[in-house]
Design a protein around this motif. Structure first.
Motif, PDB file in Angstrom:
ATOM      1  N   LYS A   4      97.164  56.325  46.662  1.00 16.85           N
ATOM      2  CA  LYS A   4      95.876  56.262  47.383  1.00 16.85           C
ATOM      3  C   LYS A   4      94.890  55.421  46.601  1.00 16.85           C
ATOM      4  O   LYS A   4      94.874  55.444  45.385  1.00 16.85           O
ATOM      5  CB  LYS A   4      95.296  57.671  47.486  1.00 16.85           C
ATOM      6  N   SER A   6      90.895  54.756  45.548  1.00 16.70           N
ATOM      7  CA  SER A   6      89.941  55.798  45.166  1.00 16.70           C
ATOM      8  C   SER A   6      89.111  56.279  46.362  1.00 16.70           C
ATOM      9  O   SER A   6      88.761  57.446  46.439  1.00 16.70           O
ATOM     10  CB  SER A   6      89.046  55.317  44.030  1.00 16.70           C
ATOM     11  N   MET A   9      91.209  58.810  48.297  1.00 18.45           N
ATOM     12  CA  MET A   9      91.355  60.043  47.499  1.00 18.45           C
ATOM     13  C   MET A   9      90.046  60.832  47.545  1.00 18.45           C
ATOM     14  O   MET A   9      90.051  62.052  47.661  1.00 18.45           O
ATOM     15  CB  MET A   9      91.708  59.718  46.034  1.00 18.45           C
ATOM     16  N   LYS A 146      98.848  65.279  41.460  1.00 21.56           N
ATOM     17  CA  LYS A 146      99.208  63.893  41.118  1.00 21.56           C
ATOM     18  C   LYS A 146     100.411  63.963  40.174  1.00 21.56           C
ATOM     19  O   LYS A 146     100.274  64.143  38.965  1.00 21.56           O
ATOM     20  CB  LYS A 146      98.018  63.214  40.418  1.00 21.56           C
ATOM     21  N   VAL A 174      98.935  63.069  45.874  1.00 21.37           N
ATOM     22  CA  VAL A 174      98.803  61.610  45.813  1.00 21.37           C
ATOM     23  C   VAL A 174      99.758  61.118  44.727  1.00 21.37           C
ATOM     24  O   VAL A 174      99.967  61.787  43.730  1.00 21.37           O
ATOM     25  CB  VAL A 174      97.358  61.138  45.490  1.00 21.37           C
ATOM     26  N   THR A 180      96.187  55.057  39.258  1.00 27.80           N
ATOM     27  CA  THR A 180      95.858  56.123  40.212  1.00 27.80           C
ATOM     28  C   THR A 180      95.318  57.329  39.455  1.00 27.80           C
ATOM     29  O   THR A 180      94.322  57.941  39.861  1.00 27.80           O
ATOM     30  CB  THR A 180      97.120  56.522  41.020  1.00 27.80           C
ATOM     31  N   PHE A 184      91.853  59.110  39.957  1.00 24.66           N
ATOM     32  CA  PHE A 184      91.942  60.542  40.312  1.00 24.66           C
ATOM     33  C   PHE A 184      91.033  61.360  39.391  1.00 24.66           C
ATOM     34  O   PHE A 184      90.290  62.227  39.838  1.00 24.66           O
ATOM     35  CB  PHE A 184      93.409  60.957  40.137  1.00 24.66           C
TER      36      PHE A 184
END
Ligand code: NAD
Length: 471
Positions: A4, A6, A9, A146, A174, A180, A184
């Motif tokens: 994803k 940002s 997310m 995650k 995600v 990421t 996250f």
């Protein structure tokens, strides 16, 4: 759900937080039912998970993954499901006098925090997601997971199965790598749980600080084991060899350094190698021994050993290998490497080994051992083998570590009714059982005032400036 950006997310988190606001009261029955959904997912798909992990490691046996990741996760989920009811009850607290005589009360209530981010690692690719999730759901929260990109097939399967079976407003997944992870960890979660290296843990905490997001950091370190002069050497070395071989040494609480009475060094080295080769007569292609997760990690362990060898250290191997480096490009299963008395400056004394190598340090007295342990960052675990109560008490009183196991390794980390977590560089905060429930709950004090307000009689109403002048 795939990787994803940002923005999406953040939208996902917003939706979860909105859902939380619409249902902040989550009953015990609802929490149990939510946990049960995750249990069902794991039970129904345990085989597919074990196959995905086997493929990611290119050879981690399905039996090991079922024992370690599936059953370990199920045990956490079931323990929380079956014990959470009394944890939820508000606790009454003492009220100061004379309010207590006027009918005043106080209590602590345990509220869900909201939406919790959980970042996992590859060495226990399910457990490091599901064990925190058990506590997070037990505390009535929602979660976004995650998984680690180092085990991509497992990560994809986790994402796919949660998307299919679980409401994304309850748990979403995600996927992606460090980029990421970085995005996250910048999201305004209500709590963030990170399992991984100390180095990345610092980045996580810095990112979370921007939004004042509380963190639980489950990190690593160099866990020491102390063999007492009086210990049963044969049994202790058997248990040490077994612990060190668990998951090919890729365990956060794996012993890294063993302190050995100087007069027993040769005997201990021989017993460790003997036990290791007894458990694994063959290393190459042995399905019972977990390979390094990938070439890069295998190379890292080989480099630690080879640097020590080049510096003149004695290195002993459980199996004859012409060239360790060749294993990196073939089977990635390293035989146990014992590195004797390396210099403090060498990488093997600075970095977490996270593979099948162990440092042996000879010692003369327990005070020297304590000083040496205290000269390094506080470890995640400390192990003691022996029956000398006075020595053990001294060691426990004068050192610090996340947890301790006596006459074995790793076992304390499997307890559900005891907090698990590090201290200092090995982490902060705890999970497992009630401590996990508390970590992910907001402890809210509620004071109920008496009908009759006594402050007038006590002379506590303004003006005050004359009253306290003389004090
Ligand atoms: P790692 O720190 O490299 O990665 C862990 C997770 O962080 C992965 O999901 C990764 O994608 C993510 N990540 C990487 N860089 C990031 C960044 N800059 N910002 C945000 N997220 C980022 O660790 P690893 O190699 O996956 O795991 C090994 C380490 O984990 C060892 O130190 C081990 O001791 C530790 N560990 C600790 C526990 C525990 O319970 N204390 C359990 C298992 C492993």
């Amino acid at each position: 759900m795939n990787s994803k950006d940002s923005g999406s997310m953040a939208a996902l988190l917003q939706h979860q937080q909105q859902a939380h606001k619409l249902q902040m009261l989550v009953t015990a029955a609802q929490r149990r039912e939510r946990i049960q959904q995750v249990i069902n997912l794991l039970v129904e798909h345990h085989q597919a998970f074990a196959e995905a992990i086997e493929a990611d490691f290119n050879g981690r046996s399905q039996g090991f993954s079922i024992m370690n990741d599936v059953l370990g996760s199920l045990a956490s989920l079931k323990y929380t499901r079956d014990n959470l009811e009394p944890w939820l009850k508000s606790e009454s607290r003492e009220v100061f006098a004379p309010y207590d005589q006027l009918g005043s009360t106080a209590r602590v209530e345990y509220q869900p925090k909201g939406s919790v981010g959980i970042i996992g690692t590859w060495n226990a690719p399910l457990y490091t997601l599901f064990a925190p999730l058990a506590c997070v759901l037990g505390a009535g929260n929602r979660a976004i997971l995650k998984p680690s990109e180092v085990t991509p097939k497992t990560a994809a399967l986790v994402a796919q199965l949660f998307a299919k079976h679980i409401d994304p407003l309850l748990v979403s997944v995600v996927t992606g790598g460090a980029d990421t992870g970085a995005k996250f960890s910048e999201l305004p979660f209500d709590h963030l749980v990170f399992t991984g290296s100390t180095q990345v843990g610092k980045k996580i905490m810095a990112a979370a600080a921007k939004n004042l997001v509380p963190v639980t950091l489950e990190l690593g370190g160099k866990s020491p084991a102390v063999l007492s002069q009086d210990c049963d050497l044969s049994e202790s070395c058997k248990r040490l060899a077994l612990a060190k071989s668990n998951n090919g040494g890729q365990v956060c609480v794996s012993p890294d350094i063993v302190y050995v009475p100087r007069n027993k060094l040769d005997q201990v080295a021989a017993l460790l190698l003997e036990n290791f080769s007894h458990f694994y007569p063959e290393i190459t292609h042995n399905p019972d021994f977990v390979p390094s997760v990938n070439r890069q990690h295998c190379q890292r362990v080989v480099d630690l050993v080879e640097q020590a060898r080049d510096a003149g250290c004695q290195v002993l191997s459980s199996h004859e290998v012409a060239n360790l480096a060749e294993l990196v490009t073939s089977d990635k299963r390293l035989p146990l490497q014992l590195v004797i008395s390396p210099d403090k400056e060498l990488d093997i004394m600075q970095q977490e080994i996270f593979g099948a190598a162990l440092v042996l340090l000879p010692y003369d007295d327990i005070d020297g051992v304590i000083n040496d342990i205290n000269s390094r960052a506080k470890p995640l675990a400390l192990y003691y083998f022996g029956e000398n109560d006075a020595e053990l008490s001294k060691l426990l009183a004068n050192t610090s570590s996340g947890g301790v196991a006596i006459n074995d390794c790793l076992m304390h980390a499997a307890l559900h009714d005891a907090p698990f977590g590090g201290i200092g560089a090995s982490g902060m905060g705890h999970y497992h059982g009630r401590e996990g429930f508390l970590a992910f709950s907001h402890q809210r004090t509620v004071f109920v005032a008496p009908k009759h307000d006594p402050r007038g009689e006590w002379g506590l109403l303004p003006p005050h400036h004359e009253q306290f002048k003389a004090m």
